[in-house]
Design an enzyme around this catalytic site. Structure first.
Site, short mmCIF file in Angstrom:
data_model
loop_
_atom_site.label_atom_id
_atom_site.label_comp_id
_atom_site.label_asym_id
_atom_site.label_seq_id
_atom_site.Cartn_x
_atom_site.Cartn_y
_atom_site.Cartn_z
CB THR A 137 -22.38 -3.95 -7.58
OG1 THR A 137 -22.09 -4.48 -8.87
CG2 THR A 137 -23.16 -4.98 -6.75
CG PHE A 193 -23.42 -3.66 -14.40
CD1 PHE A 193 -22.94 -3.13 -13.23
CD2 PHE A 193 -23.46 -5.04 -14.52
CE1 PHE A 193 -22.49 -3.93 -12.18
CE2 PHE A 193 -23.03 -5.87 -13.48
CZ PHE A 193 -22.54 -5.31 -12.32
CD GLU A 201 -21.96 -8.80 -5.44
OE1 GLU A 201 -23.11 -8.57 -5.84
OE2 GLU A 201 -20.98 -8.85 -6.20
CG ASP A 223 -15.36 -7.81 -13.38
OD1 ASP A 223 -15.52 -8.15 -12.20
OD2 ASP A 223 -16.31 -7.66 -14.18
CE LYS A 239 -19.07 -6.07 -6.88
NZ LYS A 239 -18.59 -6.90 -8.01
#
Length: 307
Positions: A149, A171, A89, A17, A125
Site C-alpha cells: 500500500t 493511490f 495492516e 475501504d 498490508k
C-alpha cells in the site's frame, strides 16, 4: 436502469475501504480493507466496544498485542459479511524495518489462523518502502499474501510486481491532492495525475503478464472511479459507493487488459531509491502516509491505555 455501482461490479472487483460493518453489509463489496486510521474510527463505534475490551483483557499490559488482536477481531467480523478477503495492516512504524515487518505479518496471520480464518481470506498490508517490498517477497514465499500500500510511484509498483506481491494499492486522490496544491490546477477526471498513474501501472502489468492485482485506492470523486472502470479492483469509501449506487448513468470501462504498456524494468535497491528521490510527490506522500498511519496507531494505543 442499473446503478453505476452494479455496472462497475461487472468490470471491476469492488472493495469497501472501511471498517464500518453496517456500511459493508449494506453495500455488499467483494473484499474490504482496513488501516490504522479506519481501525481508530471503528474503535469509536458502539458495535466495536466489546471487541475493544476483549482485545484489552486478552493482552493486559501489552498495548501493541491488544492493537493487533483488535485489528484481527475487526477483520474477522468483516469476513462474516463479505465473500472475499480482508486486508489488515502492519504497524506503519515498522515501515523501514524488513525483519520486524516480516515477523509482525506472520504474527497477524497466526492470530487469524487461531481464530479459524485461513490464509486465503487475508491480505497483509505493508507500506511499499524498499524494506516493506522485501518483507512482502519473503511472506509470499511462505504462503502469506500481501497488499503493498501507499504506492505513489511507478518504481514502487514495478518493484512490488517483481517481488511477487499478490496485490498493490496505488493511490489516486492523494496524488491528485499534491498536484492540485503544487500546480494550482484542478484537473478533469481524464487529466487527473492520480488516474493516469494507476492506468500506467495497470497497462504495464498487463503487458508483461504480472499476476499482481492492481487495486486503485484513495478516491476524491466519482470521476476518478469512472475513469478507472475496468481496473482489477478499486477500494472505495462508503460515501462514494453510496453515490455510485444512487447514479443510473451509463458506465463504460476505460481500462482493458489489451492496452499496451511501456518496456519492462527491473530495479535494484539503488535504482529504486534514486527513482523515489527524483519523484518529489511520491517521496512526500509516502512519508506523509506513513506518519499519518503511525499517529493513528498511537491514538489507538492510547484508547487501550485508557480502558
Amino acid at each position: 436502469m442499473t446503478s453505476q455501482l452494479e455496472q462497475l461490479k461487472k468490470y471491476t472487483v469492488v472493495v469497501a475501504d472501511t471498517g464500518d460493518l453496517d456500511a459493508i453489509a449494506h453495500l455488499q463489496p467483494q473484499d474490504a480493507t482496513t488501516n490504522p486510521s479506519l481501525l481508530l474510527k471503528a474503535a469509536t463505534l458502539p458495535g466495536y466496544s466489546k471487541l475493544l475490551r476483549q482485545a484489552y483483557q486478552a493482552n493486559v499490559g501489552n498495548v501493541s498485542a491488544a492493537c493487533e488482536q483488535f485489528a484481527v477481531d475487526v477483520g474477522k467480523e468483516i469476513l462474516q459479511v463479505i465473500p472475499g478477503r480482508i486486508s489488515t495492516e502492519v504497524d506503519a512504524r515498522l515501515s523501514f524495518n524488513q525483519e520486524a515487518t516480516y515477523t509482525t505479518a506472520k504474527r497477524l496471520m497466526d492470530r487469524y489462523n487461531a481464530a479459524g480464518i485461513s490464509n486465503d481470506r487475508v491480505l497483509i498490508k505493508i507500506a511499499a518502502t524498499w524494506e516493506g517490498i522485501r518483507a512482502a517477497e519473503r511472506l509470499e514465499k511462505q504462503g502469506i499474501q500481501t497488499n503493498l500500500t501507499l504506492i505513489f510511484s511507478f518504481a514502487q509498483a514495478a518493484a512490488s510486481a517483481d517481488a511477487g506481491a499478490y496485490l498493490i494499492s496505488p493511490f489516486v486522490g492523494r496524488i491528485y491532492d499534491w498536484y492540485k496544491k503544487h500546480n494550482g490546477t484542478d484537473y478533469t477526471a481524464e487529466s487527473d495525475p492520480g488516474v493516469q498513474s494507476v492506468a500506467r501501472i495497470y497497462r504495464y502489468f498487463k503487458t508483461h503478464h504480472y499476476a499482481t492485482i492492481v487495486m486503485g485506492a484513495s478516491f476524491r470523486n466519482l470521476g476518478q472511479i469512472q475513469q478507472l472502470a475496468g481496473c482489477d479492483r478499486l477500494t472505495i469509501s462508503p460515501e462514494l459507493l453510496e453515490q455510485l449506487a444512487q447514479s443510473n448513468m451509463e458506465l463504460t470501462p476505460q481500462l482493458h487488459a489489451t492496452q499496451a504498456g511501456e518496456a519492462q524494468v527491473k530495479l535494484i535497491e539503488s535504482q529504486f531509491r534514486w527513482h523515489m528521490n527524483e519523484d518529489a510527490m511520491a517521496t512526500e506522500k509516502l512519508a506523509e502516509g506513513i506518519r499519518q498511519f503511525a499517529r493513528d496507531q498511537e491514538k489507538l494505543e492510547l484508547l487501550f491505555k485508557q480502558l
